[in-house]
Write an enzyme that holds these catalytic residues in place. Sequence first.
Site: not given
Lengths: 566, 334
Positions: B191, B272-274, B277
Amino acid sequence: MTSGEERWTQATLALACFALDPAASGGIWLRARSGPVRDRFTDGLTQALSGQKIRRLHPAIGDDALFGGVDLSATLAQSRVVKTAGLLGEPAVLILPMAERAKPGLAARLAAALDGPVPLSLVALDEGAEPGEALPGALADRLALHLDLDDLPLGEAPEISLSPDDLAEARQLLPQVTLPDSAIEEMAEVAHKLGVRSLRAPLQALAVARASAALYGENEVDQPDLITAVELVLAPRATQIPAAPEEEPEAPPDPDPPENGDSEPDDTDTETPPIPAEILLEAARAMLPPDLLERLAASRATRMAHTSAGSGARRKGNRRGRPMPSRPGHPGGEARVDLVASLRAAAPWQPIRREATGQPDRLHIRTSDLRLRQFEERSDRAIIFLVDASGSAALSRLAEAKGAVELLLAEAYARRDHVALIAFRGAEAEILLPPTRSLVQTKRRLGGLPGGGGTPLASGLKAALDLAELARGKGMTPSIALLTDGRANIALDGSADRVRAAEDATQIARAIRGRGISGLVIDMGNRATPNLADLAREMAVSYLALPRADAHMLSRAVDDALEPVS
Amino acid sequence: MTKAFPFSAIVGQEEMKQAMILTAIDPGIGGVLVFGDRGTGKSTAVRGLAALLPPISAVAGCPVNSATPEEVPDWAKVHETHLVEKPTPVIDLPLGATEDRVVGALDIEKALTQGEKAFEPGLLARANRGYLYIDEVNLLEDHLVDLLLDVAQSGENVVEREGLSIRHAARFVLVGSGNPEEGELRPQLLDRFGLSVEVTSPTDIDTRIEVVRRRDAFDRDRAGFLKTWHKEDMALRDRIVAARATLDGVEAGDAVLRDCAELCVALGSDGLRGELTLLRAARALAAFEGAADVTRDHVKSVAASALRHRLRRDPLDEAGSTTRVARTVEEVLA
């Protein structure tokens, strides 16, 4: 298989090609047990490489030796910094005996060094006895020449005498050897047809072809040189048997027009010259070992076994884990000096040493004062599922076992578990899955497994015991989970004899207890079987009757029953 | 150090090249993970990238490549104040490296010979403002993975050991490569990589021939080959530099944000990293292509790289995550 003498001729040729320009070909992967045949080969190597630096490594070599470091004892004695030179810093031919024991860390370092700017090459002497033991893939991929001298009779391996003058001459010629443009295409195509996926291989083959041309005093790479290169470099890496010429129409549409290059030898006496790539393929086909497919399966299994467990990875040692009291020892490799403990050890001696040496103004530390850090680490658990795949109820049991294995694996990382699966049915046991943590591999292997046949419980237990020992050797803590309904009817030797079968099973159960391997016997029969409880007692493990268990229950039961890792 | 194989001369592997260029434009994207077969040019691309990147200016002699004299850590005892140009560091983290070598440790040599407590910087210090490359990242020791996670997230390396208390900046782009058949990577580390790419050996014979031909030409005549490709490398470098300059000005409208969010919801990616990025990568791509706004096409082009490794693993779904992302992109951004 080619006869012994032919193999030896090939090996000699490979040796000569390597000796011409060691760095260009990367190196040799020599699979052979230590013995006179290998000695002859290495003698020939030393002779052919006369004038070049040859360095011997060992599989447990540390960073200090590879990259250079501080020579602590000399530094202390002379009270100025004394450094040792690293082995990888200057051009040399590295020889690595017992290469099958090289850890991934060493393999990665050597691989990086081979890729690096210093012209290095490596001769890996692989003494792997089992098909499972082999040189790490990262290194094997970088060594152009793969040789197998196992089982070669000494009588068919005469001493190698390569004339140094000839070699020197060839070495001079080498830079001028040109390569016909079509050769690149042919090499790439042959590699592709042989199922050689790495793109390093065709490049290495070209380097070997150049060396071969220089060896024969040619200025240009010719068909025979390409054939040599294919035989030495591409054939041993083949992962598929190329389509035979008869099936040619089925093979990829011929990508390079025939008569494309002038690489066809003039003195060839074939009447209908096939396209060049086909000649090369033919050569490769002749070199393919007959048991290619079996070997491939074995090597794939190795890769899994190796990498998931880390070949011989040390789980207890002086690098990480929970700190333990320091111990005296000699620093080097990966051990870390415990500075405070070392100073403490040296402190009482200071007045005496000051007097003895007449140097009152410095700290006197001797090598014997040095203390190394020690750590204790929990080792990984290896749960070996031993599943009875016999008889009619087998299919459902097997499905449950598969489910349990997948469930355990899905959480394996956090719990430091490796999972292995052995099934027994018919006359013998089969290792379906060596200890692994890889879900991808597992799913692939768990696919279709047939059930039915007799119940060779003893063979199953024996296979589990062997695997457990292997896992322990790699630093894991093995446990055996046996899933069966307990009606053993096949003895160890494969005969259908109920009494002997039960005796054999009991005997091996005792052996398991003797090794102190923990475990669990799960009775999956519809009614509890008393002799399974007896078996569990012999193994000194717990017994659990779980008729109609599902995968979740099973994984929970296994998890609860097996003692926590210590 | 001999020159590396030119980045622009790498045949195929467009997704990998794109991912690396994007992190060069915006290091904040947070690293690239390259998974695939051996001998597919993973290492070659990373080393080629190093030669491609514009040099950084750093204080002379500073072990952590500080940009200004004020940033130089005290323990480094650097008295120079003038700046020098140096190539963007690309540091190899060898498998099996000890913790000491990675984070730095007490300089034993100085401690024993001079009785001085000095800090010997490790690989993380050298990688500051550059790249940290880990080959076979999936085989890396667990404790090192933990450590790298920590540092990569905080951008700071804190060393508290052997009586030392040291901290220094360690902002780097993590590039990892490996072969998934040899072991899985922890989801937590997965991740943390911004982008992930899958590379395979080219199966097309012409491509393979071209790869071998270029590499052979490179091996035979390094200087000549580099000269041939120098222009292309420089053109690429110029584009990267230009994209860096315009990056902040690239607008991402509400529609694009909605696209990103919908895509991530549909794929069920954790956290929410998706989205973040995805947006950053799409913006970097827009800047690279000289566009003024991020469009849906940009999002589509980077969706696979940005999201592939963030899907929750489903042991029962046989389809690879690449397929799943592609399928969802088709459905959501039709």
